[in-house]
Design a protein around this motif. Structure first.
Motif, mmCIF file in Angstrom:
data_model
loop_
_atom_site.group_PDB
_atom_site.id
_atom_site.type_symbol
_atom_site.label_atom_id
_atom_site.label_comp_id
_atom_site.label_asym_id
_atom_site.label_seq_id
_atom_site.Cartn_x
_atom_site.Cartn_y
_atom_site.Cartn_z
ATOM 1 N N LEU A 69 5.589 1.468 -9.115
ATOM 2 C CA LEU A 69 5.111 0.129 -8.113
ATOM 3 C C LEU A 69 3.926 0.578 -7.354
ATOM 4 C CD1 LEU A 69 8.364 -1.276 -7.091
ATOM 5 C CD2 LEU A 69 6.954 -1.961 -9.162
ATOM 6 N N LYS B 246 5.324 -4.058 -1.806
ATOM 7 C CA LYS B 246 5.490 -3.128 -3.152
ATOM 8 C C LYS B 246 4.964 -4.580 -4.064
ATOM 9 C CE LYS B 246 8.472 0.319 -1.885
ATOM 10 N NZ LYS B 246 9.828 1.332 -2.330
ATOM 11 N N ARG B 247 4.376 -4.047 -5.164
ATOM 12 C CA ARG B 247 3.874 -4.915 -6.214
ATOM 13 C C ARG B 247 4.235 -4.298 -7.693
ATOM 14 N NH1 ARG B 247 -2.199 -6.367 -4.043
ATOM 15 N NH2 ARG B 247 -1.985 -4.380 -3.630
ATOM 16 N N LEU C 224 10.870 -3.415 -9.167
ATOM 17 C CA LEU C 224 10.677 -4.418 -8.260
ATOM 18 C C LEU C 224 12.070 -5.034 -8.015
ATOM 19 C CD1 LEU C 224 8.740 -5.374 -6.350
ATOM 20 C CD2 LEU C 224 8.014 -7.193 -7.994
ATOM 21 N N TYR D 249 10.012 -12.014 -0.181
ATOM 22 C CA TYR D 249 9.759 -11.422 -1.404
ATOM 23 C C TYR D 249 9.537 -12.732 -2.446
ATOM 24 C CZ TYR D 249 14.494 -13.384 -2.119
ATOM 25 O OH TYR D 249 15.727 -13.907 -2.168
ATOM 26 N N GLU E 62 13.771 1.226 -5.799
ATOM 27 C CA GLU E 62 13.184 1.025 -7.209
ATOM 28 C C GLU E 62 14.377 1.320 -8.231
ATOM 29 O OE1 GLU E 62 9.280 2.116 -5.369
ATOM 30 O OE2 GLU E 62 11.354 2.699 -5.027
#
Length: 342
Positions: free
Chosen positions: A36, A52-53, A71, A99, A174
């Protein structure tokens, strides 16, 4: 500051309600523990958050699937932690803000001390003797909070431990999974080079935390030879961490046990009692919508009204009247005869 620099993110709040956030990127944060992307973003209220992406580029479809799982793991873990600790959230854990996994560019936003100083300078500094106790207490308090809600972090290492000005946070969920669930993603570390085939075990977090603490103090990870002799390795650390390097999971203490060993009267993070919290709501619902009992209800049958007398047809009434009249006439005639004869 130009308002045009801000972009709008839309998604869900921790309560599951629709939410939106106007943010602008501030700085990229190195991420060595997952696929991520991580960056610090600033909101219009000048609050800095960690975002976070998914990665901008992947090597193939398999990496994209793994990144999506990572994710999703992060979101699921933070939602569970927020739901169970909303009344008294542990300072040692990142706080979920919002989110959206179904957006064109999925993301998760969290409040974290990592956002205050993303350059990592504090992370590289060797801890002073006076700081070591606070660091390891924060580490095992964070794990105690995670394990109390049946979660396993799955990636405790220096890259997921954040130390800033006497504050500590455990980041990087994660690779998290429910206790005894099979992990969907796990990093390969020195202590465990092969991806595990078995279920997630809180004891694995304990050993990984001991390895990370050793590396934070020594400036290097323990060698394979040192890990093969855990009793000797533990002599070089604090007495409260005895057993944390044990080769077998059953021989390792729980995070709560380690915290209590450090603090005689330690108060561990207390997750909300879901049954107790919802009891008032259940009572109100049951009062408004009574639940039928298992017993069959006793039916009260009202008494039947009295039956009306039978209706005699007219052709049956006439012969009966005639019979009565004839009988009466005969009695009168008999009486007259008796009087005359006398």
């Amino acid at each position: 500051m130009d308002d045009d620099e801000y972009g709008e993110l839309t998604g869900l709040t921790p309560l599951g309600d629709p939410g939106s956030w106007r943010v602008r990127p501030v700085a990229e944060v190195a991420n060595t523990t997952s696929l991520l992307r991580i960056d610090v973003v600033e909101t219009t209220g000048e609050v800095r958050l960690l975002r976070k992406r998914l990665p901008a580029e992947v090597r193939g479809a398999e990496d994209l699937v793994i990144a999506e799982r990572q994710l999703d793991n992060e979101i699921r873990a933070l939602v569970r932690l927020w739901a169970r600790y909303a009344h008294d959230y542990p300072a040692e854990l990142p706080h979920l803000v919002g989110y959206n996994f179904d957006a064109v560019e999925p993301f998760v936003l969290m409040a974290s001390i990592q956002a205050a100083e993303p350059d990592g300078g504090e992370q590289r500094r060797i801890l002073m003797v006076s700081e070591r106790r606070k660091f390891r207490e924060g580490l095992f308090r964070a794990l105690a909070a995670v394990h109390a809600v049946d979660l396993v972090h799955g990636a405790v290492q220096l890259g997921t431990l954040c130390w800033r000005a006497d504050s500590f946070q455990l980041l990087g969920f994660e690779h998290s999974a429910g206790s005894r669930e099979k992990p969907r993603s796990r990093p390969i570390t020195l202590a465990n080079r092969a991806l595990p085939a078995g279920p997630a075990d809180p004891a694995d977090d304990i050993r990984a935390a001991a390895v990370a603490y050793f590396e934070r103090l020594e400036g290097r990870p323990p060698t394979e030879a040192e890990l093969a002799a855990p009793a000797e390795l533990e002599k070089r650390l604090d007495a409260e961490m005895r057993g944390t390097f044990a080769r077998e999971p059953a021989g390792r203490p729980t995070a709560g046990t380690v915290v209590r060993a450090m603090q005689a009267h330690a108060e561990l993070p207390d997750p909300i009692d879901v049954d107790h919290a919802l009891r008032r709501g259940w009572h109100a619902f049951d009062t408004r919508y009574p639940v039928a009992t298992d017993e069959f209800p006793v039916l009260t049958v009202p008494p039947s009204p009295p039956e009306p007398p039978p209706v005699v047809p007219l052709n049956r009434k006439i012969p009966a009247f005639v019979a009565v009249a004839v009988g009466a006439a005969m009695l009168v005639g008999l009486a007259i005869w008796m009087v005359v004869s006398a």
